[in-house]
Design a protein around this motif. Structure first.
Motif, short mmCIF file in Angstrom:
data_model
loop_
_atom_site.label_atom_id
_atom_site.label_comp_id
_atom_site.label_asym_id
_atom_site.label_seq_id
_atom_site.Cartn_x
_atom_site.Cartn_y
_atom_site.Cartn_z
N GLU A 1 6.99 -4.79 -9.17
CA GLU A 1 6.77 -4.09 -10.39
C GLU A 1 5.42 -3.54 -10.59
OE1 GLU A 1 8.75 -3.85 -13.88
OE2 GLU A 1 9.79 -3.11 -11.99
N ASP A 2 4.48 -4.56 -10.31
CA ASP A 2 3.06 -4.23 -10.34
C ASP A 2 2.12 -3.57 -9.31
OD1 ASP A 2 2.76 -5.16 -12.77
OD2 ASP A 2 1.92 -7.16 -12.51
N THR A 3 2.88 -3.06 -8.30
CA THR A 3 2.15 -2.64 -7.24
C THR A 3 2.38 -1.06 -7.01
OG1 THR A 3 2.43 -4.76 -6.32
CG2 THR A 3 1.62 -2.95 -4.73
N THR B 1 5.95 6.71 6.90
CA THR B 1 5.51 5.87 5.99
C THR B 1 6.54 5.51 4.87
OG1 THR B 1 3.10 6.28 6.51
CG2 THR B 1 3.54 4.80 4.59
N GLN B 2 7.26 6.46 4.66
CA GLN B 2 7.94 6.67 3.31
C GLN B 2 9.31 5.48 3.84
OE1 GLN B 2 9.18 10.38 1.65
NE2 GLN B 2 11.22 9.45 1.15
N PRO B 3 10.01 5.26 4.66
CA PRO B 3 11.00 4.39 5.11
C PRO B 3 10.28 2.75 4.90
CG PRO B 3 10.80 5.83 6.94
CD PRO B 3 9.77 6.40 5.91
N VAL B 4 8.99 2.76 5.49
CA VAL B 4 8.36 1.74 5.49
C VAL B 4 8.20 1.02 3.91
CG1 VAL B 4 6.38 0.11 6.11
CG2 VAL B 4 7.26 1.76 7.61
N LEU B 5 7.69 2.05 3.19
CA LEU B 5 7.63 1.66 1.78
C LEU B 5 9.01 1.10 1.08
CD1 LEU B 5 4.67 4.08 0.71
CD2 LEU B 5 4.43 1.76 1.12
N ASP B 6 9.80 1.82 1.48
CA ASP B 6 11.26 1.78 0.75
C ASP B 6 11.63 0.38 1.17
OD1 ASP B 6 11.47 4.19 -0.21
OD2 ASP B 6 12.93 4.73 1.56
N LYS B 7 11.27 -0.30 2.33
CA LYS B 7 11.78 -1.59 2.84
C LYS B 7 11.06 -2.47 2.22
CE LYS B 7 12.75 -2.35 7.82
NZ LYS B 7 11.82 -2.23 9.12
N LEU B 8 9.41 -2.09 2.01
CA LEU B 8 8.72 -3.15 1.19
C LEU B 8 9.25 -3.20 -0.18
CD1 LEU B 8 5.06 -2.08 2.87
CD2 LEU B 8 6.68 -4.67 3.14
N TYR C 1 9.05 -0.48 -2.47
CA TYR C 1 8.43 0.58 -3.49
C TYR C 1 9.40 1.54 -4.01
CZ TYR C 1 3.93 -1.19 -2.03
OH TYR C 1 2.64 -1.86 -1.77
N SER C 2 9.42 1.50 -5.46
CA SER C 2 10.27 2.49 -6.05
C SER C 2 9.45 3.77 -6.09
CB SER C 2 10.59 1.95 -7.66
OG SER C 2 9.60 1.78 -8.08
N GLU C 3 10.55 4.74 -6.01
CA GLU C 3 9.83 6.22 -6.08
C GLU C 3 8.68 6.50 -7.14
OE1 GLU C 3 13.16 8.76 -6.44
OE2 GLU C 3 14.17 8.49 -4.25
N PRO D 1 -2.78 18.30 -7.72
CA PRO D 1 -1.97 18.25 -6.44
C PRO D 1 -1.25 16.78 -6.37
CG PRO D 1 -4.38 17.52 -6.29
CD PRO D 1 -4.20 18.13 -7.71
N VAL D 2 -1.64 15.83 -7.45
CA VAL D 2 -0.97 14.65 -7.37
C VAL D 2 0.65 14.34 -7.96
CG1 VAL D 2 -1.30 12.05 -7.98
CG2 VAL D 2 -3.21 13.46 -7.57
N PHE D 3 1.35 13.78 -7.10
CA PHE D 3 2.66 13.75 -7.84
C PHE D 3 3.21 12.60 -7.17
CE2 PHE D 3 2.32 18.33 -7.20
CZ PHE D 3 2.66 19.11 -8.16
N THR D 4 4.26 11.72 -8.11
CA THR D 4 4.85 10.77 -7.80
C THR D 4 6.05 10.93 -6.66
OG1 THR D 4 6.65 10.77 -9.41
CG2 THR D 4 4.46 9.46 -9.95
N LEU D 5 6.50 10.25 -5.91
CA LEU D 5 7.49 10.52 -5.01
C LEU D 5 8.74 10.87 -5.94
CD1 LEU D 5 8.86 10.88 -2.13
CD2 LEU D 5 9.16 8.38 -2.11
N GLN D 6 9.14 10.34 -6.98
CA GLN D 6 10.00 10.67 -7.83
C GLN D 6 10.02 12.00 -8.23
OE1 GLN D 6 9.91 8.45 -11.50
NE2 GLN D 6 12.11 7.97 -11.35
N GLN D 7 8.87 12.51 -8.69
CA GLN D 7 8.72 13.97 -8.96
C GLN D 7 9.02 14.96 -8.01
OE1 GLN D 7 4.72 13.42 -10.36
NE2 GLN D 7 5.14 13.91 -12.54
#
Lengths: 358, 281
Positions: B207-209, B223-230, B232-234, B267-273
């Motif tokens: 939650e805090d990362t 990197t995206q699938p790795v973050l999914d595995k770790l 990280y939410s979008e 230029p900064v967006f979240t993956l969710q956006q």
């Protein structure tokens, strides 16, 4: 609203009077087609025209415009320091005979150039110093669809004065303070009374002559990515498209631009030029990657921008006023009315839509 | 009416070649009018248009941190017309900077959180700005654990080598430097691609990362699938995009991804956006 009667015999005299305060721009026949051009001394606007082939957007927003200037001479103080050109004048000007659809394109474009964060000084200054003397439309083209695109042949909401051709005279609706000022300068003051019903009738007659329309009621509700991925719409349209850019060039609401630097003699110039989303260079990265590298992507960008992104972003209708120029001039007959109706009726479940122009 | 097209005049104060192939140089600029430095008040993650009169403009991420005063820094890859010309310029030359432009990494949201910075190649510039910003004595306590994973093709292609080593020596920052391959027996850091190192060294996505990811498309893709595995939410994956730009202020119409402009809304967006926009970048 004040309505003035201008006898056509007095028209030229009034025009001569306003020349003292305003530089005049009006429809002029050049070879086979009309353009909006500066009216030289003694030159009258040719009001017997349907509409100009290219939209008059360049009056406010020139196709090529120097925005910054600097010295390229190391001895001088402003060596390589860009400034606004001092010789940029914004003299009061009046556009005679602009059609309501073209005047209605200005607030559509203004939403891009006048934002909370940034204001484009060149567009805004030109707009502020322009008085629009419109000409109501009694004989629209078959390709016009203004009435369903937020405009109309008698739409005066973005004009300062609207002229209605009434045989031997014009009826002039004085809409804004700017319009009042111009009418005063021209010496037009013969009030026309009791003609409201007649104008209303002329308006509804003109509107009934608009034979085609677009359906836009569903565009805002359509999920953006569903429309983006509607290949059944984009593949067929893009098959014919040759990416010539005519549609964006003649369009009154297309505003995209490029910025280029040039050096001439010992001066440097930063120049803004119209650009088009139809061209691959528009989005090409220096790395050679191109996010809109296919003509399908570019055609989709044009229609998605006008009919979906704009609709969602500003919640103020579509980025089109129904002038019909792109329909008339597209060399391969791509028709924004058909695309708009397809987007409006698209059903992502079945990937189908109604391909109609009605 | 403020004219958003006029650049602030600057002087090139220092040029440093960063990489062994000489394709990347860091330019340090000083404002000709000191009051312009105040007007150019920026946050880590923003960019600016570097303006060379007579040649053109180029949008580049700001590599210096708002906590560094008296200058601004940009690291530039020699690739097109403007950047090639820039690489031929000398210290003392006059040019312009227009900005700051765009949004920044969401520093308010990141306060009190763990931050993992994942960068590859020369996309490390605004990440340098962010690291310097977070490590500033006034700011460090605002963030919990900080991880930095940074990779380049070879040791000679790493940016900011001296700073990387000084960060690696700190105990308030977990630095993971990697190169694709290396035959130097004295190389003490990782060997391997960024996604692999992220999988081995990256903190779990709680939650805090939050992860800030900036790099070439191929690195982001893996990197995206790795973050999914770790875990990280979008909305906890933050990315910075690049697109061709001219005006930098959301008007010229070319850098849009759907209805958002990379220059003004990004230029900064979240993956969710980004998952809600067309992938036109």
């Amino acid at each position: 609203m004040k309505v003035i009667r201008i006898d056509k015999n007095d028209w030229a005299e009034g025009i001569e009077k306003i020349r003292k305060t305003y530089s005049l721009i009006g429809p002029v026949k050049e070879k086979f087609y009309h353009i909006f051009a500066n009216l030289g001394s003694g030159q009258m606007p040719d009001m017997e025209f349907t509409n100009s082939r290219i939209s008059p957007k360049y009056i406010i927003y020139p196709q090529s415009e120097i925005i910054l200037k600097c010295s390229m001479n190391a001895e001088e103080e402003d060596y390589k320091i860009y400034r606004e050109p001092e010789d940029k004048e914004y003299k009061e000007k009046a556009v005679l005979g602009i059609r309501p659809c073209d005047a209605d394109s200005l607030p559509v474009v203004m939403r891009n150039f006048d934002t909370d964060e940034y204001k484009d000084p060149y567009w805004l200054r030109a707009f502020e110093t322009t008085t629009l003397v419109g000409l109501a439309c009694d004989a629209p083209c078959p390709s016009c669809f203004c009435t369903s695109a937020g405009s109309g042949p008698y739409n005066h909401k973005n004009l300062d004065v609207m002229l209605i051709d009434n045989k031997d005279h014009y009826l002039a609706e004085i809409i804004t303070e700017k319009g009042e000022k111009l009418a005063e300068a021209a010496g037009w003051q013969d009030k026309a009374e009791g003609i409201a019903d007649e104008i209303a009738k002329r308006k509804s007659d003109a509107e009934s002559k608009i034979e085609s329309n677009v359906h836009t009621d569903n565009l805002a509700k359509q999920p953006l990515l569903d429309l983006y991925e509607a290949t059944s719409i984009w593949e067929k349209a893009a098959f014919a498209c040759i990416n010539c850019g005519t549609c964006t060039y003649v369009c009154p609401t297309c505003w995209c631009f490029d910025i280029q630097d040039e050096v001439y003699g010992r001066e440097g110039f930063r120049i803004r030029n119209w650009d088009s989303c139809m061209y691959p260079l528009f989005t090409l990265h220096a790395s050679a990657h191109n996010p809109r590298g296919t003509k399908l992507a570019r055609l989709r960008q044009r229609f998605m921008h006008k009919l979906k992104y704009y609709v969602d972003k500003y919640e103020n209708g579509i980025q089109c006023t129904g002038c019909g120029r792109c329909v008339r001039l597209c060399p391969v007959n791509i028709d924004i009315r058909r695309i708009c109706n397809m987007m409006n009726s698209y059903d992502p479940e079945t990937c189908t839509c109604e391909a109609t122009v009605s | 009416m403020e004219n958003p097209y006029i650049p602030y005049p600057v002087r090139i104060d220092e040029i440093k070649t960063e990489t062994e192939d000489k394709s990347l140089k860091t330019f340090k600029f000083v404002f000709l009018n000191p009051e312009d430095e105040e007007k150019f008040s920026y946050r880590a993650g923003q960019f600016a248009e570097l303006s060379i009169p007579g040649i053109g403009e180029i949008p580049i991420g700001i590599a210096s941190s708002p906590t560094e005063k008296g200058f601004v820094k940009f690291t530039i890859f020699k690739t097109g017309k403007v950047t090639s010309y820039l690489h031929s310029m000398k210290e003392g030359d006059i040019m312009g900077i227009r900005g700051p432009l765009g949004n920044w990494y969401p520093w308010e949201t990141l306060e009190g959180k763990n931050v993992v910075i994942i960068g590859g190649g020369f996309a490390f510039t605004t990440l340098r700005s962010s690291i310097i910003y977070m490590l500033d004595p006034e700011n460090r306590q605002k963030f919990k654990d900080i991880h930095v994973i940074y990779g380049a093709r070879s040791p000679g292609m790493l940016l900011y080598k001296d700073e990387l080593e000084s960060w690696a020596a700190r105990d308030d920052l977990n630095m993971h430097i990697t190169v694709d391959s290396c035959d130097d027996p004295e190389w003490t850091h990782h060997t391997g691609f960024v996604p692999t190192v992220t999988e081995q060294e990256g903190p779990a996505g709680t939650e805090d990362t939050y992860a800030i990811v900036c790099g070439p498309p191929i690195m982001i893709k893996f990197t995206q699938p790795v973050l999914d595995k770790l875990g990280y939410s979008e909305d906890r994956i933050i990315m910075s995009l690049e697109n061709r730009m001219k005006c930098g202020i959301g008007m010229c119409g070319r850098c849009n991804i759907g209805k958002e402009f990379v220059c003004k809304d990004g230029p900064v967006f979240t993956l969710q956006q980004l998952n809600q926009t067309p992938k036109e970048y």
